[in-house]
Design a protein around this motif. Structure first.
Motif, PDB file in Angstrom:
ATOM      1  N   ILE A  62      32.048  33.456  -8.286  1.00  9.23           N
ATOM      2  CA  ILE A  62      31.733  32.087  -8.707  1.00  9.23           C
ATOM      3  C   ILE A  62      30.539  31.605  -9.339  1.00  9.23           C
ATOM      4  O   ILE A  62      30.220  31.182 -10.287  1.00  9.23           O
ATOM      5  N   PRO A  63      29.386  32.203  -8.631  1.00  9.85           N
ATOM      6  CA  PRO A  63      28.049  32.202  -9.472  1.00  9.85           C
ATOM      7  C   PRO A  63      28.038  32.618 -10.910  1.00  9.85           C
ATOM      8  O   PRO A  63      27.567  31.951 -11.603  1.00  9.85           O
ATOM      9  N   VAL A  64      28.842  33.701 -10.998  1.00  9.15           N
ATOM     10  CA  VAL A  64      28.756  34.434 -12.539  1.00  9.15           C
ATOM     11  C   VAL A  64      29.260  33.375 -13.561  1.00  9.15           C
ATOM     12  O   VAL A  64      28.888  33.126 -14.450  1.00  9.15           O
ATOM     13  N   LEU A  65      30.708  33.049 -12.966  1.00  8.01           N
ATOM     14  CA  LEU A  65      31.467  31.785 -13.774  1.00  8.01           C
ATOM     15  C   LEU A  65      30.498  30.732 -14.061  1.00  8.01           C
ATOM     16  O   LEU A  65      30.368  30.080 -15.344  1.00  8.01           O
ATOM     17  N   ALA A  66      29.793  30.121 -12.957  1.00  7.97           N
ATOM     18  CA  ALA A  66      29.209  28.918 -13.210  1.00  7.97           C
ATOM     19  C   ALA A  66      27.919  29.013 -14.158  1.00  7.97           C
ATOM     20  O   ALA A  66      27.569  28.303 -14.981  1.00  7.97           O
ATOM     21  N   ALA A  67      27.375  30.085 -14.156  1.00  8.14           N
ATOM     22  CA  ALA A  67      26.148  30.559 -15.071  1.00  8.14           C
ATOM     23  C   ALA A  67      26.480  30.814 -16.419  1.00  8.14           C
ATOM     24  O   ALA A  67      25.869  30.247 -17.260  1.00  8.14           O
ATOM     25  N   ILE A  68      27.661  31.518 -16.586  1.00  7.38           N
ATOM     26  CA  ILE A  68      28.253  31.686 -18.048  1.00  7.38           C
ATOM     27  C   ILE A  68      28.665  30.294 -18.597  1.00  7.38           C
ATOM     28  O   ILE A  68      28.241  30.191 -19.755  1.00  7.38           O
ATOM     29  N   ARG A  69      29.346  29.348 -17.901  1.00  8.05           N
ATOM     30  CA  ARG A  69      29.744  28.049 -18.271  1.00  8.05           C
ATOM     31  C   ARG A  69      28.669  27.255 -18.708  1.00  8.05           C
ATOM     32  O   ARG A  69      28.673  26.608 -19.620  1.00  8.05           O
ATOM     33  N   LYS A  72      37.210  51.684 -19.502  1.00  9.31           N
ATOM     34  CA  LYS A  72      37.257  51.270 -20.979  1.00  9.31           C
ATOM     35  C   LYS A  72      36.491  49.887 -21.409  1.00  9.31           C
ATOM     36  O   LYS A  72      35.840  49.674 -22.194  1.00  9.31           O
ATOM     37  N   SER A  73      36.751  48.988 -20.453  1.00  4.95           N
ATOM     38  CA  SER A  73      36.336  47.611 -20.837  1.00  4.95           C
ATOM     39  C   SER A  73      34.964  47.105 -20.099  1.00  4.95           C
ATOM     40  O   SER A  73      34.137  46.043 -20.455  1.00  4.95           O
ATOM     41  N   SER A  74      34.363  47.941 -19.318  1.00  7.18           N
ATOM     42  CA  SER A  74      32.984  47.828 -18.691  1.00  7.18           C
ATOM     43  C   SER A  74      31.833  47.811 -19.498  1.00  7.18           C
ATOM     44  O   SER A  74      30.824  47.491 -19.303  1.00  7.18           O
ATOM     45  N   LYS A  75      32.154  48.257 -20.823  1.00  2.14           N
ATOM     46  CA  LYS A  75      30.925  48.421 -21.839  1.00  2.14           C
ATOM     47  C   LYS A  75      30.664  47.327 -22.047  1.00  2.14           C
ATOM     48  O   LYS A  75      29.381  46.903 -22.697  1.00  2.14           O
ATOM     49  N   ALA A  76      31.415  46.277 -22.056  1.00  2.00           N
ATOM     50  CA  ALA A  76      31.037  44.692 -22.301  1.00  2.00           C
ATOM     51  C   ALA A  76      30.147  44.316 -21.639  1.00  2.00           C
ATOM     52  O   ALA A  76      29.202  43.325 -22.001  1.00  2.00           O
ATOM     53  N   ILE A  77      30.038  44.895 -20.286  1.00  2.32           N
ATOM     54  CA  ILE A  77      28.842  44.215 -19.243  1.00  2.32           C
ATOM     55  C   ILE A  77      27.483  44.467 -19.877  1.00  2.32           C
ATOM     56  O   ILE A  77      26.593  43.885 -19.461  1.00  2.32           O
ATOM     57  N   ALA A  78      27.260  45.882 -20.475  1.00  2.00           N
ATOM     58  CA  ALA A  78      26.130  46.421 -20.908  1.00  2.00           C
ATOM     59  C   ALA A  78      25.472  45.413 -21.831  1.00  2.00           C
ATOM     60  O   ALA A  78      24.484  45.042 -22.362  1.00  2.00           O
ATOM     61  N   LYS A  79      26.472  44.873 -22.874  1.00  3.02           N
ATOM     62  CA  LYS A  79      26.486  44.014 -24.047  1.00  3.02           C
ATOM     63  C   LYS A  79      25.670  42.743 -23.172  1.00  3.02           C
ATOM     64  O   LYS A  79      24.916  41.942 -23.871  1.00  3.02           O
ATOM     65  N   LEU A  80      26.396  42.124 -22.202  1.00  2.11           N
ATOM     66  CA  LEU A  80      26.132  40.956 -21.695  1.00  2.11           C
ATOM     67  C   LEU A  80      24.525  40.908 -21.154  1.00  2.11           C
ATOM     68  O   LEU A  80      23.875  39.907 -21.320  1.00  2.11           O
ATOM     69  N   HIS A  81      24.017  42.078 -20.449  1.00  3.42           N
ATOM     70  CA  HIS A  81      22.709  42.205 -20.294  1.00  3.42           C
ATOM     71  C   HIS A  81      21.514  42.044 -21.391  1.00  3.42           C
ATOM     72  O   HIS A  81      20.455  41.858 -21.269  1.00  3.42           O
ATOM     73  N   VAL A  82      22.257  42.235 -22.545  1.00  8.12           N
ATOM     74  CA  VAL A  82      21.257  42.232 -23.683  1.00  8.12           C
ATOM     75  C   VAL A  82      21.015  40.650 -24.227  1.00  8.12           C
ATOM     76  O   VAL A  82      19.960  40.368 -24.692  1.00  8.12           O
ATOM     77  N   ILE A  83      22.182  39.922 -24.171  1.00  4.00           N
ATOM     78  CA  ILE A  83      22.262  38.630 -24.697  1.00  4.00           C
ATOM     79  C   ILE A  83      22.050  37.283 -23.719  1.00  4.00           C
ATOM     80  O   ILE A  83      21.821  36.187 -24.128  1.00  4.00           O
ATOM     81  N   ALA A  84      22.472  37.549 -22.417  1.00  4.08           N
ATOM     82  CA  ALA A  84      22.561  36.673 -21.427  1.00  4.08           C
ATOM     83  C   ALA A  84      21.419  36.373 -20.881  1.00  4.08           C
ATOM     84  O   ALA A  84      20.326  36.829 -20.904  1.00  4.08           O
ATOM     85  N   GLY A  85      21.381  34.937 -20.373  1.00  8.69           N
ATOM     86  CA  GLY A  85      20.018  34.677 -19.684  1.00  8.69           C
ATOM     87  C   GLY A  85      19.900  35.195 -18.409  1.00  8.69           C
ATOM     88  O   GLY A  85      20.585  36.143 -17.961  1.00  8.69           O
ATOM     89  N   THR A  86      18.726  34.770 -17.627  1.00  7.10           N
ATOM     90  CA  THR A  86      18.430  35.295 -16.487  1.00  7.10           C
ATOM     91  C   THR A  86      19.579  35.162 -15.435  1.00  7.10           C
ATOM     92  O   THR A  86      19.856  36.111 -14.621  1.00  7.10           O
ATOM     93  N   ASP A  87      20.203  34.014 -15.184  1.00  9.50           N
ATOM     94  CA  ASP A  87      20.860  33.550 -14.162  1.00  9.50           C
ATOM     95  C   ASP A  87      22.334  34.410 -14.262  1.00  9.50           C
ATOM     96  O   ASP A  87      22.664  34.893 -13.294  1.00  9.50           O
TER      97      ASP A  87
END
Length: 291
Positions: A235-242, A101-116
Motif C-alpha cells: 500500500i505505501p508503494v502504491l501511494a508513493a507511486i501515484r 523475468k519481470s524483476s529487472k524493472a525494479i532495478a530501473k525503478l531505483h534509478v528514476i523514482a523518488g526517495t519515498d
C-alpha cells in the motif's frame, strides 16, 4: 568653421516646426516598437524555456509511467510466486520463473523514482524475498513427502501384481488337485506375506497422506499470511507511486477495502481447512520443523 555652423543653424531654423513634430513622433514610435519587440523577445524566451521545461517534465513522466507499469507487473508476478508455493504440482524451477523475468524493472525503478517510492519498494521486495525463501523451504519438505507417497503407490502396484501371481498359483493347485502340502503351505505363507505388505503399504500411505494434507493446509495458511503482510507493505508503494504520477489516491479507503476483502478470504480459508483437512493424527512435518 563658424560660418559653416552659422549656415547649418540657419538651415535648421528654416525647417518647419511640423517636421520636428513628425520627427519626434517617429522617434517615439520607433522607441516604442523597439521596447515592444524587446518585451516580446523576453516573453518568447520565457515561453520557450517554459515549454522546454514542460516537455522535459512530460518526458520524465512518460518514462516514470512506463517503468512503474513494468514494476506493477513485477509485483504481480512476485505475489503469484508467493502463491505458487502452495501448489505442490508445480515444478520447483517454475515457481519463480515469471518473477525472475519481470524483476529487472525494479532495478530501473531505483534509478528514476523518488526517495519515498524507492524506500517503500525496497521494504516490499526485501520482505517478499525473505518470505519466499521460508515458504519455499517448507514446500520442499512437502514435495518430498508427496514423492514418498507416490513411491509407495508405485510399490503397491508391484506388490499387488506379486500377490495376484501367488494367488493364481494357489488356484491352479486347486484346479489340478495338487495335494503337495509343503508347496501348499509355502504358497499360503507367501500369499499372506504379500497381503501384509500391501496392508502395511496402504496404512503407511494413509498416515503420510493425512500428514501431507495437514501440512499442506499449514503451508496454504502461511502463504495467506505472507500475502497479507506483503499487501500491507504494498500500500505505501502504491501511494508513493501515484503521488509521483500526480494521481489521486485515498490510502484510508484503499486499506479499508483491502481489510474487508482479506477478512472474507480468511473466512473462506478457515472453512476449507475445517472441511477437508484431517485432524485425528499429529502433523509429522510440523513436528520435525519445531524440533
Amino acid at each position: 568653421m563658424a560660418e559653416v555652423i552659422q549656415l547649418l543653424w540657419k538651415s535648421l531654423d528654416s525647417i518647419p516646426s511640423s517636421f520636428w513634430g513628425v520627427l519626434v513622433g517617429s522617434m517615439l514610435s520607433f522607441l516604442g516598437i523597439a521596447l515592444t519587440n524587446r518585451a516580446n523577445d523576453r516573453r518568447l524566451k520565457i515561453q520557450l524555456e517554459h515549454d522546454r521545461d514542460q516537455k522535459k517534465v512530460e518526458r520524465e513522466m512518460i518514462l516514470r509511467k512506463d517503468v512503474f507499469l513494468a514494476v506493477a507487473e513485477a509485483i504481480s508476478d512476485g505475489l503469484n510466486m508467493i502463491n505458487r508455493n502452495s501448489d505442490l504440482d508445480v515444478a520447483n524451477n517454475e515457481i519463480s520463473g515469471e518473477y525472475a523475468k519481470s524483476s529487472k524493472a525494479i532495478a530501473k525503478l531505483h534509478v528514476i523514482a523518488g526517495t519515498d517510492v524507492a524506500r517503500s519498494m525496497m521494504n516490499f521486495t526485501s520482505q517478499m524475498e525473505l518470505l519466499y525463501l521460508r515458504l519455499f523451504g517448507f514446500r520442499l519438505e512437502l514435495v518430498a513427502e508427496k514423492e514418498k507417497i507416490t513411491q509407495l503407490a508405485e510399490t503397491f502396484l508391484s506388490l499387488k501384481v506379486e500377490r495376484d501371481r501367488v494367488f493364481g498359483l494357489i488356484k491352479q493347485m486347486q484346479i489340478d488337485g495338487d495335494d503337495d502340502e509343503k508347496r501348499w503351505n509355502t504358497l499360503k505363507s507367501v500369499y499372506q506375506l504379500e497381503c501384509d505388505r500391501i496392508q502395511s503399504n496402504c496404512d503407511h500411505r494413509i498416515i503420510l497422506g493425512q500428514a501431507l494434507s495437514r501440512n499442506h493446509s499449514l503451508l496454504i495458511s502461511e502463504v495467506f499470511e505472507a500475502r497479507k503482510e506483503l499487501t500491507g507493505l504494498l500500500i505505501p508503494v502504491l501511494a508513493a507511486i501515484r503521488y509521483e504520477l500526480n494521481m489521486p489516491f485515498d490510502i484510508d479507503v484503499y486499506q479499508g477495502t483491502w481489510e474487508k476483502n482479506l477478512a472474507v478470504q480468511k473466512q473462506a480459508l478457515d472453512e476449507f481447512v475445517a472441511r477437508f483437512v484431517p485432524v485425528e493424527q499429529p502433523s509429522i512435518a510440523a513436528e520435525n520443523r519445531t524440533d
